[in-house]
Design a protein around this motif. Sequence first.
Motif, PDB file in Angstrom:
ATOM      1  N   UNK A 172     -27.822 -10.766  -3.919  1.00 24.15           N
ATOM      2  CA  UNK A 172     -28.939 -11.702  -3.717  1.00 24.15           C
ATOM      3  C   UNK A 172     -28.391 -13.097  -3.445  1.00 24.15           C
ATOM      4  N   UNK A 173     -29.083 -13.826  -2.570  1.00 25.48           N
ATOM      5  CA  UNK A 173     -28.757 -15.225  -2.311  1.00 25.48           C
ATOM      6  C   UNK A 173     -29.629 -16.092  -3.211  1.00 25.48           C
ATOM      7  N   UNK A 174     -29.031 -16.648  -4.256  1.00 27.86           N
ATOM      8  CA  UNK A 174     -29.772 -17.502  -5.180  1.00 27.86           C
ATOM      9  C   UNK A 174     -29.644 -18.977  -4.812  1.00 27.86           C
ATOM     10  N   UNK A 175     -29.043 -19.268  -3.644  1.00 32.77           N
ATOM     11  CA  UNK A 175     -28.887 -20.647  -3.213  1.00 32.77           C
ATOM     12  C   UNK A 175     -30.124 -21.179  -2.522  1.00 32.77           C
ATOM     13  N   UNK A 176     -29.988 -22.391  -1.942  1.00 29.27           N
ATOM     14  CA  UNK A 176     -31.142 -23.039  -1.314  1.00 29.27           C
ATOM     15  C   UNK A 176     -31.035 -23.113   0.204  1.00 29.27           C
ATOM     16  N   UNK A 177     -30.000 -22.477   0.795  1.00 30.65           N
ATOM     17  CA  UNK A 177     -29.890 -22.359   2.251  1.00 30.65           C
ATOM     18  C   UNK A 177     -29.460 -20.934   2.572  1.00 30.65           C
ATOM     19  N   UNK A 178     -29.682 -20.470   3.804  1.00 29.12           N
ATOM     20  CA  UNK A 178     -29.292 -19.093   4.162  1.00 29.12           C
ATOM     21  C   UNK A 178     -27.783 -18.877   4.045  1.00 29.12           C
ATOM     22  N   UNK A 179     -27.422 -17.664   3.637  1.00 27.21           N
ATOM     23  CA  UNK A 179     -26.022 -17.240   3.630  1.00 27.21           C
ATOM     24  C   UNK A 179     -25.754 -16.524   4.948  1.00 27.21           C
ATOM     25  N   UNK A 180     -24.801 -17.033   5.710  1.00 28.29           N
ATOM     26  CA  UNK A 180     -24.520 -16.482   7.033  1.00 28.29           C
ATOM     27  C   UNK A 180     -23.267 -15.615   6.962  1.00 28.29           C
ATOM     28  N   UNK A 181     -23.493 -14.320   7.037  1.00 26.82           N
ATOM     29  CA  UNK A 181     -22.411 -13.358   6.908  1.00 26.82           C
ATOM     30  C   UNK A 181     -22.165 -12.989   5.457  1.00 26.82           C
ATOM     31  N   UNK A 182     -21.656 -11.795   5.246  1.00 27.99           N
ATOM     32  CA  UNK A 182     -21.351 -11.309   3.901  1.00 27.99           C
ATOM     33  C   UNK A 182     -19.948 -10.720   3.902  1.00 27.99           C
ATOM     34  N   UNK A 183     -19.131 -11.160   2.962  1.00 33.56           N
ATOM     35  CA  UNK A 183     -17.819 -10.566   2.723  1.00 33.56           C
ATOM     36  C   UNK A 183     -17.858  -9.859   1.379  1.00 33.56           C
ATOM     37  N   UNK A 184     -17.406  -8.623   1.354  1.00 33.62           N
ATOM     38  CA  UNK A 184     -17.361  -7.813   0.137  1.00 33.62           C
ATOM     39  C   UNK A 184     -15.930  -7.343  -0.055  1.00 33.62           C
ATOM     40  N   UNK A 185     -15.360  -7.651  -1.222  1.00 30.90           N
ATOM     41  CA  UNK A 185     -14.001  -7.221  -1.560  1.00 30.90           C
ATOM     42  C   UNK A 185     -14.066  -6.372  -2.820  1.00 30.90           C
ATOM     43  N   UNK A 186     -13.481  -5.184  -2.746  1.00 29.95           N
ATOM     44  CA  UNK A 186     -13.478  -4.257  -3.890  1.00 29.95           C
ATOM     45  C   UNK A 186     -12.033  -3.918  -4.226  1.00 29.95           C
ATOM     46  N   UNK A 187     -11.646  -4.154  -5.471  1.00 24.27           N
ATOM     47  CA  UNK A 187     -10.344  -3.735  -5.980  1.00 24.27           C
ATOM     48  C   UNK A 187     -10.557  -2.512  -6.852  1.00 24.27           C
ATOM     49  N   UNK A 188      -9.960  -1.386  -6.457  1.00 26.65           N
ATOM     50  CA  UNK A 188     -10.221  -0.138  -7.182  1.00 26.65           C
ATOM     51  C   UNK A 188      -9.585  -0.123  -8.558  1.00 26.65           C
ATOM     52  N   UNK A 189      -8.587  -0.963  -8.803  1.00 18.58           N
ATOM     53  CA  UNK A 189      -8.005  -1.067 -10.136  1.00 18.58           C
ATOM     54  C   UNK A 189      -7.405   0.243 -10.609  1.00 18.58           C
ATOM     55  N   UNK A 190      -7.922   0.767 -11.730  1.00 18.34           N
ATOM     56  CA  UNK A 190      -7.415   2.016 -12.295  1.00 18.34           C
ATOM     57  C   UNK A 190      -7.968   3.241 -11.575  1.00 18.34           C
ATOM     58  N   UNK A 191      -8.921   3.035 -10.655  1.00 15.12           N
ATOM     59  CA  UNK A 191      -9.515   4.135  -9.922  1.00 15.12           C
ATOM     60  C   UNK A 191      -8.897   4.214  -8.518  1.00 15.12           C
ATOM     61  N   UNK A 192      -9.364   5.150  -7.725  1.00 18.94           N
ATOM     62  CA  UNK A 192      -8.936   5.278  -6.338  1.00 18.94           C
ATOM     63  C   UNK A 192     -10.167   5.352  -5.452  1.00 18.94           C
ATOM     64  N   UNK A 193     -10.007   4.915  -4.204  1.00 15.97           N
ATOM     65  CA  UNK A 193     -11.102   5.045  -3.257  1.00 15.97           C
ATOM     66  C   UNK A 193     -11.221   6.509  -2.838  1.00 15.97           C
ATOM     67  N   UNK A 194     -12.405   7.074  -3.064  1.00 14.86           N
ATOM     68  CA  UNK A 194     -12.644   8.455  -2.647  1.00 14.86           C
ATOM     69  C   UNK A 194     -13.030   8.531  -1.179  1.00 14.86           C
ATOM     70  N   UNK A 195     -13.451   7.394  -0.607  1.00 14.70           N
ATOM     71  CA  UNK A 195     -13.826   7.334   0.805  1.00 14.70           C
ATOM     72  C   UNK A 195     -13.445   5.957   1.326  1.00 14.70           C
ATOM     73  N   UNK A 196     -12.907   5.932   2.560  1.00 14.36           N
ATOM     74  CA  UNK A 196     -12.495   4.677   3.178  1.00 14.36           C
ATOM     75  C   UNK A 196     -13.339   4.446   4.419  1.00 14.36           C
ATOM     76  N   UNK A 197     -13.775   3.206   4.608  1.00 15.68           N
ATOM     77  CA  UNK A 197     -14.833   2.913   5.569  1.00 15.68           C
ATOM     78  C   UNK A 197     -14.278   2.239   6.823  1.00 15.68           C
ATOM     79  N   UNK A 198     -14.970   2.463   7.944  1.00 14.95           N
ATOM     80  CA  UNK A 198     -14.488   2.026   9.249  1.00 14.95           C
ATOM     81  C   UNK A 198     -14.502   0.511   9.406  1.00 14.95           C
ATOM     82  N   UNK A 199     -15.418  -0.181   8.715  1.00 21.11           N
ATOM     83  CA  UNK A 199     -15.500  -1.635   8.873  1.00 21.11           C
ATOM     84  C   UNK A 199     -14.895  -2.373   7.679  1.00 21.11           C
ATOM     85  N   UNK A 200     -13.937  -1.756   7.021  1.00 25.03           N
ATOM     86  CA  UNK A 200     -13.204  -2.390   5.922  1.00 25.03           C
ATOM     87  C   UNK A 200     -11.707  -2.326   6.221  1.00 25.03           C
TER      88      UNK A 200
END
Length: 352
Positions: A172-200
């Motif tokens: 959610x964007x809780x700010x007072x202006x639009x958020x342009x673009x979204x970056x998502x970073x996931x660190x699997x840590x002690x787990x592993x990625x079961x699926x890897x995505x084309x746009x990551x």
Amino acid sequence: MRRLLADVLLLGAFTACGGHEPTALSAPEVLYLRAHGGDKVLLPLSVDGGGSPYARPGTRKLTVDVAPGSAGVVRLDGSGPDCAGGATHVTCDVTGTDLGAAGTRGFVPRAAKGSRPGDTGYLRFSYPAKDGRKLTARTRVVVGEPALKLLTARPFERVRPGAGITSPVVVRNTGDVPARGLALVVDSGDLEFARRYANCRYPGLRHGRQAVCRFPDLVVPPGGTVAVRPGLRLRAPKTRMYGAFRRQVWPTDAGPGQDQSFSAGGDRRDGPALRAARVGRPGAVKAAFAGNRDRVPVSLDTHADFAVTGAHLHGAPGGPAHAAPQRPQRRPRRPRSRRPAGVPPAPGVRTC
């Protein structure tokens, strides 16, 4: 003789490095300012050292100007030991190639009095080159800040060792202006990625345990909520009792916050592409959104097949003792997750 030769070579290296002349001035493309003041804003400014990271161009004058027509949007507040000027024009004595310290010690961009969220202006920067040229750059200033926050994730409990889990990502964007673009970073840590995505991207420095995903065309209005689909698939460890993975989000045009980081590089994979789409009307999703990063605990159901309960053992250390083991009547449960009202489940997510 060898020591003298080494000293001569080292001196020659420093001389060569010092001879590199900066070729470009770098400034952020956009700078968001809090509408009603706030803490000092980190303004990353730097000059390209002409191919050498050790360039030392000496003390020079960095000039900062509020562009014509922008005085009602942004002003330069205060001055430091190396800077002088007023609300629309400041000059600073700077050394080296990293000029960001000039902003923290001297001028501080702030939203002008009477400005409103969404108002836009420009800052101009100039830096003299040795041959008389001026290196210039410009930053767009926006009054107000986008603030992307993650839906608070429930811990995964009593997960079967090696089992796959699905983690929904809702922002959610809780700010007072639009958020342009979204970056998502996931660190699997002690787990592993079961699926890897084309746009990551999966940076090599993290050995496949970090996914850097971007949605540059997405615009999240103030109060708006987006869901990333399909849900992130990870696999629990087989030999640990506890684990965790981490998530971060930020607007792509603003870049990561001061407490956020990610690794560069990495190849994309041939799995399905993640999609991010707006969910409902702004403010319609009723749920708790925490911060721009979090840590999601995962506890495994690594109970013993047999247990001894209520027994008191007596004897010398290392000596024999007798007890009656029993088989507990419990088994691993299927991991489940919860979703907020108004958000449809991602494919493969079992909800309760």
